[in-house]
Design a protein around this motif. Structure first.
Motif, PDB file in Angstrom:
ATOM      1  N   VAL A 196       0.832  -1.194   0.000  1.00  0.00           N
ATOM      2  CA  VAL A 196       0.000   0.000   0.000  1.00  0.00           C
ATOM      3  C   VAL A 196       0.873   1.254   0.000  1.00  0.00           C
ATOM      4  CG1 VAL A 196      -1.694   1.311   1.288  1.00  0.00           C
ATOM      5  CG2 VAL A 196      -1.900  -1.160   1.156  1.00  0.00           C
ATOM      6  N   ILE A 197       1.969   1.209   0.751  1.00  0.00           N
ATOM      7  CA  ILE A 197       2.877   2.366   0.800  1.00  0.00           C
ATOM      8  C   ILE A 197       3.490   2.605  -0.571  1.00  0.00           C
ATOM      9  CG2 ILE A 197       5.024   3.250   1.784  1.00  0.00           C
ATOM     10  CD1 ILE A 197       4.379   1.741   4.333  1.00  0.00           C
ATOM     11  N   MET A 198       3.915   1.526  -1.233  1.00  0.00           N
ATOM     12  CA  MET A 198       4.525   1.661  -2.545  1.00  0.00           C
ATOM     13  C   MET A 198       3.533   2.247  -3.534  1.00  0.00           C
ATOM     14  SD  MET A 198       5.853  -1.180  -5.259  1.00  0.00           S
ATOM     15  CE  MET A 198       4.172  -1.353  -5.848  1.00  0.00           C
ATOM     16  N   GLU A 199       2.316   1.765  -3.522  1.00  0.00           N
ATOM     17  CA  GLU A 199       1.312   2.235  -4.470  1.00  0.00           C
ATOM     18  C   GLU A 199       0.956   3.687  -4.215  1.00  0.00           C
ATOM     19  OE1 GLU A 199       0.170   0.921  -7.153  1.00  0.00           O
ATOM     20  OE2 GLU A 199       1.315  -0.903  -6.897  1.00  0.00           O
ATOM     21  N   SER A 200       0.903   4.088  -2.954  1.00  0.00           N
ATOM     22  CA  SER A 200       0.538   5.469  -2.657  1.00  0.00           C
ATOM     23  C   SER A 200       1.608   6.440  -3.124  1.00  0.00           C
ATOM     24  CB  SER A 200       0.322   5.637  -1.145  1.00  0.00           C
ATOM     25  OG  SER A 200       1.528   5.404  -0.445  1.00  0.00           O
ATOM     26  N   GLY A 201       2.860   5.969  -3.201  1.00  0.00           N
ATOM     27  CA  GLY A 201       3.940   6.839  -3.638  1.00  0.00           C
ATOM     28  C   GLY A 201       4.182   6.798  -5.129  1.00  0.00           C
ATOM     29  N   THR A 202       3.640   5.816  -5.821  1.00  0.00           N
ATOM     30  CA  THR A 202       3.895   5.670  -7.257  1.00  0.00           C
ATOM     31  C   THR A 202       2.600   5.628  -8.056  1.00  0.00           C
ATOM     32  OG1 THR A 202       3.915   3.239  -7.126  1.00  0.00           O
ATOM     33  CG2 THR A 202       6.013   4.372  -6.766  1.00  0.00           C
ATOM     34  N   HIS A 203       1.525   6.159  -7.481  1.00  0.00           N
ATOM     35  CA  HIS A 203       0.233   6.092  -8.155  1.00  0.00           C
ATOM     36  C   HIS A 203       0.240   6.832  -9.481  1.00  0.00           C
ATOM     37  CE1 HIS A 203       0.114   9.954  -6.054  1.00  0.00           C
ATOM     38  NE2 HIS A 203      -0.792  10.343  -6.947  1.00  0.00           N
ATOM     39  N   ASP A 204       1.118   7.843  -9.612  1.00  0.00           N
ATOM     40  CA  ASP A 204       1.143   8.617 -10.843  1.00  0.00           C
ATOM     41  C   ASP A 204       2.159   8.097 -11.847  1.00  0.00           C
ATOM     42  OD1 ASP A 204       3.210   9.304  -9.171  1.00  0.00           O
ATOM     43  OD2 ASP A 204       3.285  11.403  -9.807  1.00  0.00           O
ATOM     44  N   CYS A 205       2.832   7.001 -11.504  1.00  0.00           N
ATOM     45  CA  CYS A 205       3.776   6.374 -12.445  1.00  0.00           C
ATOM     46  C   CYS A 205       3.008   5.339 -13.270  1.00  0.00           C
ATOM     47  CB  CYS A 205       4.922   5.703 -11.688  1.00  0.00           C
ATOM     48  SG  CYS A 205       6.161   4.940 -12.766  1.00  0.00           S
ATOM     49  N   VAL A 206       2.359   5.822 -14.302  1.00  0.00           N
ATOM     50  CA  VAL A 206       1.523   4.966 -15.146  1.00  0.00           C
ATOM     51  C   VAL A 206       1.875   5.208 -16.610  1.00  0.00           C
ATOM     52  CG1 VAL A 206      -0.388   4.872 -13.498  1.00  0.00           C
ATOM     53  CG2 VAL A 206      -0.297   6.707 -15.185  1.00  0.00           C
ATOM     54  N   ALA A 207       1.488   4.262 -17.447  1.00  0.00           N
ATOM     55  CA  ALA A 207       1.771   4.393 -18.881  1.00  0.00           C
ATOM     56  C   ALA A 207       0.989   5.561 -19.469  1.00  0.00           C
ATOM     57  CB  ALA A 207       1.424   3.098 -19.594  1.00  0.00           C
ATOM     58  N   GLY A 208       1.651   6.304 -20.336  1.00  0.00           N
ATOM     59  CA  GLY A 208       1.000   7.431 -20.967  1.00  0.00           C
ATOM     60  C   GLY A 208       0.435   7.133 -22.333  1.00  0.00           C
ATOM     61  N   HIS A 209       0.650   5.907 -22.811  1.00  0.00           N
ATOM     62  CA  HIS A 209       0.159   5.507 -24.132  1.00  0.00           C
ATOM     63  C   HIS A 209      -0.573   4.173 -24.017  1.00  0.00           C
ATOM     64  CE1 HIS A 209       2.688   8.665 -25.884  1.00  0.00           C
ATOM     65  NE2 HIS A 209       3.636   8.242 -25.078  1.00  0.00           N
ATOM     66  N   SER A 210      -1.641   4.049 -24.749  1.00  0.00           N
ATOM     67  CA  SER A 210      -2.484   2.856 -24.648  1.00  0.00           C
ATOM     68  C   SER A 210      -1.768   1.583 -25.082  1.00  0.00           C
ATOM     69  CB  SER A 210      -3.747   3.037 -25.501  1.00  0.00           C
ATOM     70  OG  SER A 210      -3.403   3.263 -26.865  1.00  0.00           O
ATOM     71  N   ALA A 211      -0.738   1.696 -25.917  1.00  0.00           N
ATOM     72  CA  ALA A 211      -0.023   0.518 -26.400  1.00  0.00           C
ATOM     73  C   ALA A 211       1.032   0.033 -25.404  1.00  0.00           C
ATOM     74  CB  ALA A 211       0.641   0.807 -27.748  1.00  0.00           C
ATOM     75  N   ASN A 212       1.221   0.779 -24.326  1.00  0.00           N
ATOM     76  CA  ASN A 212       2.257   0.439 -23.348  1.00  0.00           C
ATOM     77  C   ASN A 212       1.650   0.097 -21.994  1.00  0.00           C
ATOM     78  OD1 ASN A 212       4.151   1.184 -25.343  1.00  0.00           O
ATOM     79  ND2 ASN A 212       4.139   3.310 -24.631  1.00  0.00           N
ATOM     80  N   SER A 213       2.439  -0.605 -21.209  1.00  0.00           N
ATOM     81  CA  SER A 213       2.054  -0.925 -19.833  1.00  0.00           C
ATOM     82  C   SER A 213       3.279  -0.751 -18.943  1.00  0.00           C
ATOM     83  CB  SER A 213       1.536  -2.361 -19.714  1.00  0.00           C
ATOM     84  OG  SER A 213       0.393  -2.562 -20.511  1.00  0.00           O
ATOM     85  N   ILE A 214       3.050  -0.292 -17.739  1.00  0.00           N
ATOM     86  CA  ILE A 214       4.111  -0.213 -16.734  1.00  0.00           C
ATOM     87  C   ILE A 214       3.731  -1.133 -15.591  1.00  0.00           C
ATOM     88  CG2 ILE A 214       5.283   1.245 -15.054  1.00  0.00           C
ATOM     89  CD1 ILE A 214       5.118   3.539 -16.946  1.00  0.00           C
ATOM     90  N   ILE A 215       4.568  -2.130 -15.349  1.00  0.00           N
ATOM     91  CA  ILE A 215       4.309  -3.128 -14.314  1.00  0.00           C
ATOM     92  C   ILE A 215       5.256  -2.861 -13.152  1.00  0.00           C
ATOM     93  CG2 ILE A 215       4.216  -5.589 -13.771  1.00  0.00           C
ATOM     94  CD1 ILE A 215       3.899  -6.087 -16.796  1.00  0.00           C
ATOM     95  N   LYS A 216       4.693  -2.600 -11.976  1.00  0.00           N
ATOM     96  CA  LYS A 216       5.500  -2.308 -10.795  1.00  0.00           C
ATOM     97  C   LYS A 216       5.371  -3.450  -9.792  1.00  0.00           C
ATOM     98  CE  LYS A 216       3.037   1.346 -10.619  1.00  0.00           C
ATOM     99  NZ  LYS A 216       2.342   2.572 -10.186  1.00  0.00           N
ATOM    100  N   PHE A 217       6.515  -3.890  -9.295  1.00  0.00           N
ATOM    101  CA  PHE A 217       6.515  -4.939  -8.267  1.00  0.00           C
ATOM    102  C   PHE A 217       7.673  -4.654  -7.322  1.00  0.00           C
ATOM    103  CE2 PHE A 217       7.618  -8.999  -6.380  1.00  0.00           C
ATOM    104  CZ  PHE A 217       6.389  -9.481  -6.001  1.00  0.00           C
ATOM    105  N   ALA A 218       7.352  -4.258  -6.083  1.00  0.00           N
ATOM    106  CA  ALA A 218       8.374  -3.908  -5.089  1.00  0.00           C
ATOM    107  C   ALA A 218       9.300  -2.848  -5.690  1.00  0.00           C
ATOM    108  CB  ALA A 218       9.125  -5.145  -4.645  1.00  0.00           C
ATOM    109  N   ASP A 219      10.599  -3.150  -5.817  1.00  0.00           N
ATOM    110  CA  ASP A 219      11.536  -2.162  -6.346  1.00  0.00           C
ATOM    111  C   ASP A 219      11.858  -2.394  -7.815  1.00  0.00           C
ATOM    112  OD1 ASP A 219      12.876  -4.509  -5.978  1.00  0.00           O
ATOM    113  OD2 ASP A 219      14.701  -3.600  -5.169  1.00  0.00           O
ATOM    114  N   ASP A 220      11.088  -3.245  -8.492  1.00  0.00           N
ATOM    115  CA  ASP A 220      11.291  -3.510  -9.915  1.00  0.00           C
ATOM    116  C   ASP A 220      10.172  -2.872 -10.735  1.00  0.00           C
ATOM    117  OD1 ASP A 220      13.610  -4.970  -9.590  1.00  0.00           O
ATOM    118  OD2 ASP A 220      12.542  -6.857  -9.313  1.00  0.00           O
ATOM    119  N   THR A 221      10.544  -2.279 -11.851  1.00  0.00           N
ATOM    120  CA  THR A 221       9.573  -1.681 -12.755  1.00  0.00           C
ATOM    121  C   THR A 221       9.845  -2.176 -14.165  1.00  0.00           C
ATOM    122  OG1 THR A 221       9.404   0.319 -11.401  1.00  0.00           O
ATOM    123  CG2 THR A 221       8.625   0.469 -13.676  1.00  0.00           C
TER     124      THR A 221
END
Length: 210
Positions: free
Chosen positions: A2-27
């Motif tokens: 929950v802490i990680m998500e609250s700090g990285t909620h705005d780190c999202v893909a800006g294009h529909s053809a892309n995805s950003i997958i976050k897991f712990a300290d890996d992106t």
């Protein structure tokens, strides 16, 4: 989490053809390239680098890897390298993602070899436990916690694409464990890989529908 998500909620893909997958300290950035147009994919990486700078995070380019899955006529040699902060990202033919080896041709030979070796090593300890006289139930529990957990990790993703030879190699580990424990599969609660995969499918479906 929950802490990680609250700090990285705005780190999202800006294009529909892309995805950003976050897991712990890996992106991980996943981009779908159509008709050879890599512009959105490259902009996504650039925006991620900028986001990290604004949030006082440093991207270690030496640890970043790029994997290209290309089933078209063009191959890896035609794709320009990716740069982060002026440094070229290493392009690899396979890498380990959340414990699973993914290859550029989406074959699972490397993943199978890794699982087979690790599982075989655990069989040594299963033999040692049998020699000291532990019960079949205890041996079965040890098997499920070690060997079976290795054999079935993300099994719904890769098992269906294994060759017959690769399936036999992994099933051989299960059969050897059964021989060590000294009991048939039903009585020890062990599952063959052929029966374990649909069982895993049902588990995933159950989680999604809840």
């Amino acid at each position: 989490m929950v802490i990680m998500e609250s700090g990285t909620h705005d780190c999202v893909a800006g294009h529909s053809a892309n995805s950003i997958i976050k897991f712990a300290d890996d992106t991980t950035v996943v981009g779908r390239i159509t008709d050879g147009d890599e512009s959105e994919y490259r902009r996504e990486i650039e925006q991620l680098s900028i986001w990290c700078q604004h949030n006082n995070l440093a991207l270690n380019t030496s640890k970043n890897k790029e994997l290209i899955v290309d089933f078209g006529r063009s191959r890896m040699g035609t794709h320009s390298p990716v740069y982060i902060n002026g440094l070229m990202v290493e392009r690899v033919k396979s890498f380990k993602f959340l414990g699973v080896h993914i290859s550029e041709d989406l074959s699972w030979s490397e993943n199978t070899n890794s699982i087979f070796k690790k599982a075989r090593q655990c069989l040594y300890f299963l033999r040692r436990l049998r020699r000291v006289g532990l019960s079949r139930r205890t041996l079965s529990n040890f098997y499920r916690c070690t060997v079976e957990s290795m054999l079935t990790g993300c099994i719904v993703a890769w098992f269906g694409n294994l060759s017959a030879l690769e399936r036999k190699r992994l099933q051989k580990v299960v059969n050897t464990a059964q021989s060590i424990i000294g009991s048939d599969l039903p009585s020890t609660g062990l599952f063959s890989l052929e029966h374990r995969r649909p069982r895993g499918d049902l588990t995933e479906v159950s989680k999604i529908t809840r």
